[in-house]
Design an enzyme around this catalytic site. Structure first.
Site, PDB file in Angstrom:
ATOM      1  N   ASP A  37      40.388  59.209 -10.982  1.00 16.51           N
ATOM      2  CA  ASP A  37      40.578  60.522 -11.611  1.00 16.51           C
ATOM      3  C   ASP A  37      39.658  61.538 -10.928  1.00 16.51           C
ATOM      4  OD1 ASP A  37      42.408  59.489 -13.511  1.00 16.51           O
ATOM      5  OD2 ASP A  37      40.747  58.706 -14.694  1.00 16.51           O
TER       6      ASP A  37
ATOM      7  N   GLU B 299      49.720  55.885  -5.261  1.00 18.13           N
ATOM      8  CA  GLU B 299      49.904  56.151  -3.825  1.00 18.13           C
ATOM      9  C   GLU B 299      51.390  56.305  -3.510  1.00 18.13           C
ATOM     10  OE1 GLU B 299      47.859  53.255  -1.541  1.00 18.13           O
ATOM     11  OE2 GLU B 299      48.539  54.031   0.390  1.00 18.13           O
TER      12      GLU B 299
ATOM     13  N   THR C  66      49.233  51.513  -3.949  1.00 20.12           N
ATOM     14  CA  THR C  66      49.066  51.496  -5.411  1.00 20.12           C
ATOM     15  C   THR C  66      50.247  52.273  -6.016  1.00 20.12           C
ATOM     16  OG1 THR C  66      47.907  53.585  -5.761  1.00 20.12           O
ATOM     17  CG2 THR C  66      46.576  51.741  -4.949  1.00 20.12           C
TER      18      THR C  66
HETATM   19  N1  SAM Z   1      44.389  52.817  -9.222  1.00 19.10           N
HETATM   20  C1  SAM Z   1      45.663  53.078  -9.866  1.00 19.10           C
HETATM   21  C2  SAM Z   1      46.636  53.622  -8.860  1.00 19.10           C
HETATM   22  O1  SAM Z   1      46.207  54.043  -7.775  1.00 19.10           O
HETATM   23  O2  SAM Z   1      47.854  53.600  -9.138  1.00 19.10           O
HETATM   24  C3  SAM Z   1      45.499  54.025 -11.081  1.00 19.10           C
HETATM   25  C4  SAM Z   1      45.005  55.418 -10.751  1.00 19.10           C
HETATM   26  S1  SAM Z   1      44.773  56.421 -12.235  1.00 19.10           S
HETATM   27  C5  SAM Z   1      44.720  58.038 -11.630  1.00 19.10           C
HETATM   28  C6  SAM Z   1      43.068  56.119 -12.610  1.00 19.10           C
HETATM   29  C7  SAM Z   1      42.862  54.956 -13.557  1.00 19.10           C
HETATM   30  O3  SAM Z   1      41.470  54.702 -13.657  1.00 19.10           O
HETATM   31  C8  SAM Z   1      43.359  55.225 -14.961  1.00 19.10           C
HETATM   32  O4  SAM Z   1      44.226  54.185 -15.371  1.00 19.10           O
HETATM   33  C9  SAM Z   1      42.082  55.261 -15.801  1.00 19.10           C
HETATM   34  O5  SAM Z   1      42.283  54.764 -17.111  1.00 19.10           O
HETATM   35  C10 SAM Z   1      41.150  54.375 -14.995  1.00 19.10           C
HETATM   36  N2  SAM Z   1      39.725  54.654 -15.182  1.00 19.10           N
HETATM   37  C11 SAM Z   1      39.108  55.841 -14.981  1.00 19.10           C
HETATM   38  N3  SAM Z   1      37.787  55.742 -15.242  1.00 19.10           N
HETATM   39  C12 SAM Z   1      37.569  54.440 -15.598  1.00 19.10           C
HETATM   40  C13 SAM Z   1      36.424  53.719 -15.975  1.00 19.10           C
HETATM   41  N4  SAM Z   1      35.217  54.309 -16.072  1.00 19.10           N
HETATM   42  N5  SAM Z   1      36.550  52.403 -16.279  1.00 19.10           N
HETATM   43  C14 SAM Z   1      37.765  51.808 -16.209  1.00 19.10           C
HETATM   44  N6  SAM Z   1      38.894  52.453 -15.853  1.00 19.10           N
HETATM   45  C15 SAM Z   1      38.807  53.747 -15.549  1.00 19.10           C
END
Ligand code: SAM
Length: 222
Positions: A118, A194, A191
């Site tokens: 994020d 991606e 991903t």
């Molecule tokens: N990596 C995946 C992809 O590329 O398709 C998901 C990307 S999504 C934008 C970011 C993910 O990170 C979300 O599902 C969010 O819940 C998780 N996330 C963000 N901060 C986190 C944290 N501190 N601990 C665990 N998960 C986290």
């Protein structure tokens, strides 16, 4: 990410302890015991729906993988993928990575993957970015000497910020691409994000950074 409430998801995670580790604190310092081998351990923070970590586990049986995702309704899809793929070298944690040091002992992990984290673009949210210095410190604690972070994103602002943050922390850049899909990088596993964002025409940025072998060698610039 649009989050749908899935009341059954928690129970499903509980019913698959071979993949979902519900009390990771209990395995702190003992993850090799849980995997039943001494293979290196790579973790992905923010695993989302788990395509990357499952495909990596399939492609590299000599590496142990742990996917960490805070949202139950999202990681349940990663569990489905793990069940389909039958990957004994994969574990999933439905946890917030803020507690990383409660889950892993010093030097237990060889590599951290951050994929499409994020971006938290507002300056006042800087501390929430997974490449902010407090996270880099946490990773340093759980990583082996010379451990690595592999990071990719389509967000130019987050990528620029992260390169600066890595550099200020004294990490060494091993690889960088400003256009991963048009580079000579081999073996990229996409991903979910991606696929979506490159499909919209966005460029994908990727880098690998390394902590110094000897902790004293890190130059404190801040
Ligand atoms: N990596 C995946 C992809 O590329 O398709 C998901 C990307 S999504 C934008 C970011 C993910 O990170 C979300 O599902 C969010 O819940 C998780 N996330 C963000 N901060 C986190 C944290 N501190 N601990 C665990 N998960 C986290």
């Amino acid at each position: 990410m649009r989050l749908r409430h899935k009341p059954w998801a928690e129970e499903k995670l509980m019913n698959h302890p071979q993949y979902v580790v519900s009390e990771p604190e209990k395995w702190r310092g003992k993850w090799h015991e849980l995997f039943g081998n001494n293979h290196p351990i790579h973790i992905e923070i923010g695993t989302g729906k788990g395509r990357f970590i499952t495909e990596m586990a399939k492609a590299n049986p000599e590496v142990n993988y742990i996917g960490i995702e805070a949202y139950t309704s999202v990681i349940v899809t990663a569990l489905d993928r793990a069940i389909d793929a039958e990957v004994p070298n994969l574990k999933l944690l439905n946890k917030n990575a803020l507690k990383l040091e409660e889950f892993f002992g010093q030097g237990e992990i060889e590599r951290v993957y951050l994929n499409f984290s994020d971006p938290w673009p507002k300056k006042r949210h800087e501390k929430r970015r997974l490449t902010y210095k407090s996270f880099l410190k946490m990773y340093e604690h759980v990583l082996v000497n010379g451990g690595e972070i592999h990071f990719k994103t389509d967000n130019q602002g987050l990528f620029e910020y992260s390169l600066m943050s890595f550099s200020e922390y004294g990490l060494k850049l091993k690889y960088v691409s400003l256009d991963l899909h048009n580079s000579d990088f081999q073996g990229n596993i996409m991903t979910e994000y991606e696929e979506k964002f490159s499909g919209l025409g966005n460029r994908i940025y990727r880098c690998e950074v390394k902590y110094p072998k000897n902790e004293e060698a890190r130059v404190e610039l801040n």
